[in-house]
Design a protein around this motif. Sequence first.
Motif, mmCIF file in Angstrom:
data_model
loop_
_atom_site.group_PDB
_atom_site.id
_atom_site.type_symbol
_atom_site.label_atom_id
_atom_site.label_comp_id
_atom_site.label_asym_id
_atom_site.label_seq_id
_atom_site.Cartn_x
_atom_site.Cartn_y
_atom_site.Cartn_z
ATOM 1 N N SER A 67 15.518 7.929 -8.601
ATOM 2 C CA SER A 67 16.568 7.781 -7.600
ATOM 3 C C SER A 67 17.188 9.129 -7.256
ATOM 4 O O SER A 67 17.416 9.439 -6.080
ATOM 5 C CB SER A 67 17.641 6.826 -8.119
ATOM 6 O OG SER A 67 18.709 6.743 -7.220
ATOM 7 N N TYR A 68 17.450 9.926 -8.264
ATOM 8 C CA TYR A 68 18.026 11.246 -8.044
ATOM 9 C C TYR A 68 17.075 12.125 -7.222
ATOM 10 O O TYR A 68 17.487 12.800 -6.284
ATOM 11 C CB TYR A 68 18.327 11.905 -9.391
ATOM 12 C CG TYR A 68 19.138 13.166 -9.283
ATOM 13 C CD1 TYR A 68 20.519 13.120 -9.165
ATOM 14 C CD2 TYR A 68 18.519 14.412 -9.284
ATOM 15 C CE1 TYR A 68 21.269 14.263 -9.063
ATOM 16 C CE2 TYR A 68 19.258 15.574 -9.174
ATOM 17 C CZ TYR A 68 20.632 15.491 -9.070
ATOM 18 O OH TYR A 68 21.367 16.639 -8.947
ATOM 19 N N TYR A 69 15.793 12.094 -7.566
ATOM 20 C CA TYR A 69 14.799 12.893 -6.847
ATOM 21 C C TYR A 69 14.688 12.452 -5.389
ATOM 22 O O TYR A 69 14.627 13.294 -4.482
ATOM 23 C CB TYR A 69 13.446 12.780 -7.542
ATOM 24 C CG TYR A 69 12.316 13.411 -6.777
ATOM 25 C CD1 TYR A 69 12.236 14.786 -6.622
ATOM 26 C CD2 TYR A 69 11.325 12.634 -6.201
ATOM 27 C CE1 TYR A 69 11.202 15.374 -5.903
ATOM 28 C CE2 TYR A 69 10.286 13.196 -5.488
ATOM 29 C CZ TYR A 69 10.232 14.572 -5.341
ATOM 30 O OH TYR A 69 9.214 15.134 -4.635
ATOM 31 N N LEU A 70 14.649 11.147 -5.160
ATOM 32 C CA LEU A 70 14.499 10.657 -3.793
ATOM 33 C C LEU A 70 15.713 10.994 -2.929
ATOM 34 O O LEU A 70 15.569 11.349 -1.760
ATOM 35 C CB LEU A 70 14.262 9.150 -3.802
ATOM 36 C CG LEU A 70 12.919 8.686 -4.367
ATOM 37 C CD1 LEU A 70 12.891 7.166 -4.482
ATOM 38 C CD2 LEU A 70 11.770 9.183 -3.523
ATOM 39 N N GLN A 71 16.909 10.885 -3.507
ATOM 40 C CA GLN A 71 18.109 11.109 -2.716
ATOM 41 C C GLN A 71 18.469 12.584 -2.577
ATOM 42 O O GLN A 71 18.863 13.024 -1.505
ATOM 43 C CB GLN A 71 19.281 10.343 -3.318
ATOM 44 C CG GLN A 71 19.135 8.847 -3.145
ATOM 45 C CD GLN A 71 20.305 8.093 -3.712
ATOM 46 O OE1 GLN A 71 21.372 8.643 -3.919
ATOM 47 N NE2 GLN A 71 20.103 6.815 -3.974
ATOM 48 N N PHE A 72 18.336 13.355 -3.650
ATOM 49 C CA PHE A 72 18.770 14.748 -3.588
ATOM 50 C C PHE A 72 17.610 15.723 -3.411
ATOM 51 O O PHE A 72 17.794 16.814 -2.888
ATOM 52 C CB PHE A 72 19.585 15.113 -4.835
ATOM 53 C CG PHE A 72 20.863 14.349 -4.925
ATOM 54 C CD1 PHE A 72 21.939 14.691 -4.118
ATOM 55 C CD2 PHE A 72 20.992 13.281 -5.786
ATOM 56 C CE1 PHE A 72 23.120 13.989 -4.179
ATOM 57 C CE2 PHE A 72 22.173 12.565 -5.858
ATOM 58 C CZ PHE A 72 23.242 12.918 -5.054
ATOM 59 N N VAL A 78 20.300 6.085 0.943
ATOM 60 C CA VAL A 78 20.357 5.069 -0.110
ATOM 61 C C VAL A 78 19.516 3.851 0.264
ATOM 62 O O VAL A 78 18.828 3.283 -0.591
ATOM 63 C CB VAL A 78 21.824 4.669 -0.376
ATOM 64 C CG1 VAL A 78 21.902 3.543 -1.384
ATOM 65 C CG2 VAL A 78 22.621 5.856 -0.858
ATOM 66 N N GLN A 79 19.531 3.459 1.515
ATOM 67 C CA GLN A 79 18.779 2.288 1.940
ATOM 68 C C GLN A 79 17.273 2.512 1.777
ATOM 69 O O GLN A 79 16.565 1.649 1.273
ATOM 70 C CB GLN A 79 19.104 1.948 3.388
ATOM 71 C CG GLN A 79 18.429 0.683 3.866
ATOM 72 C CD GLN A 79 18.799 0.342 5.291
ATOM 73 O OE1 GLN A 79 19.371 1.159 5.997
ATOM 74 N NE2 GLN A 79 18.475 -0.858 5.722
ATOM 75 N N TYR A 80 16.782 3.659 2.183
ATOM 76 C CA TYR A 80 15.353 3.942 2.054
ATOM 77 C C TYR A 80 14.962 4.051 0.577
ATOM 78 O O TYR A 80 13.892 3.590 0.179
ATOM 79 C CB TYR A 80 14.993 5.223 2.812
ATOM 80 C CG TYR A 80 13.512 5.421 2.955
ATOM 81 C CD1 TYR A 80 12.769 4.585 3.771
ATOM 82 C CD2 TYR A 80 12.858 6.421 2.260
ATOM 83 C CE1 TYR A 80 11.399 4.748 3.899
ATOM 84 C CE2 TYR A 80 11.495 6.599 2.376
ATOM 85 C CZ TYR A 80 10.766 5.749 3.194
ATOM 86 O OH TYR A 80 9.420 5.912 3.307
ATOM 87 N N THR A 81 15.827 4.639 -0.229
ATOM 88 C CA THR A 81 15.561 4.731 -1.662
ATOM 89 C C THR A 81 15.460 3.343 -2.279
ATOM 90 O O THR A 81 14.572 3.073 -3.093
ATOM 91 C CB THR A 81 16.672 5.539 -2.362
ATOM 92 O OG1 THR A 81 16.721 6.842 -1.797
ATOM 93 C CG2 THR A 81 16.436 5.644 -3.845
ATOM 94 N N SER A 82 16.361 2.442 -1.890
ATOM 95 C CA SER A 82 16.307 1.081 -2.438
ATOM 96 C C SER A 82 15.043 0.357 -1.986
ATOM 97 O O SER A 82 14.481 -0.447 -2.728
ATOM 98 C CB SER A 82 17.547 0.294 -2.047
ATOM 99 O OG SER A 82 17.619 0.138 -0.656
ATOM 100 N N LEU A 83 14.574 0.631 -0.783
ATOM 101 C CA LEU A 83 13.326 0.019 -0.321
ATOM 102 C C LEU A 83 12.125 0.536 -1.108
ATOM 103 O O LEU A 83 11.136 -0.183 -1.280
ATOM 104 C CB LEU A 83 13.135 0.271 1.175
ATOM 105 C CG LEU A 83 14.081 -0.490 2.098
ATOM 106 C CD1 LEU A 83 13.869 -0.056 3.541
ATOM 107 C CD2 LEU A 83 13.894 -1.984 1.940
ATOM 108 N N ILE A 84 12.204 1.766 -1.593
ATOM 109 C CA ILE A 84 11.127 2.296 -2.437
ATOM 110 C C ILE A 84 11.110 1.576 -3.786
ATOM 111 O O ILE A 84 10.049 1.333 -4.357
ATOM 112 C CB ILE A 84 11.281 3.824 -2.597
ATOM 113 C CG1 ILE A 84 10.988 4.491 -1.253
ATOM 114 C CG2 ILE A 84 10.383 4.368 -3.693
ATOM 115 C CD1 ILE A 84 11.245 5.971 -1.220
ATOM 116 N N PHE A 85 12.291 1.206 -4.277
ATOM 117 C CA PHE A 85 12.377 0.501 -5.550
ATOM 118 C C PHE A 85 12.000 -0.976 -5.436
ATOM 119 O O PHE A 85 11.737 -1.623 -6.453
ATOM 120 C CB PHE A 85 13.793 0.608 -6.125
ATOM 121 C CG PHE A 85 14.045 1.884 -6.861
ATOM 122 C CD1 PHE A 85 13.628 2.030 -8.169
ATOM 123 C CD2 PHE A 85 14.695 2.937 -6.249
ATOM 124 C CE1 PHE A 85 13.860 3.204 -8.860
ATOM 125 C CE2 PHE A 85 14.937 4.115 -6.924
ATOM 126 C CZ PHE A 85 14.513 4.240 -8.235
#
Length: 116
Positions: A67-72, A78-85
């Motif tokens: 999550s940290y890598y995807l966002q920062f 946040v929405q795209y990161t949650s879709l990856i999860f």
Amino acid sequence: MADLDLELSVISSSGSVCFYAVEIRKRKRDASPLVDLTIFKHRSFGVGMATVVLIYLSMFSFFFILSYYLQFGLHYNVQYTSLIFLPLGAGFFLTSLVSSRIVRKWGMAVLKTGAW
């Protein structure tokens, strides 16, 4: 913030000690304890508990770092990161549904194989 962490650690540790003392007292009075603490004497249970703790700690690390890598790192929102999860969650859910059938069919050897 560090003071709060210390306070919460002290509170949870003292709560654990109190719980342990109550359970020991209940067992000595032949009352039914909430948790039978003698189960921790079995080596396989202790190894299993250590394995579960290790797995959940590594899962937490994985989710946090990804999550940290995807966002920062990649600057995803946040929405795209949650879709990856989302596929990870679906995989965990489907695996939990199928795992009991797999163990029923092939036995406990599947668990040992999965640990490798």
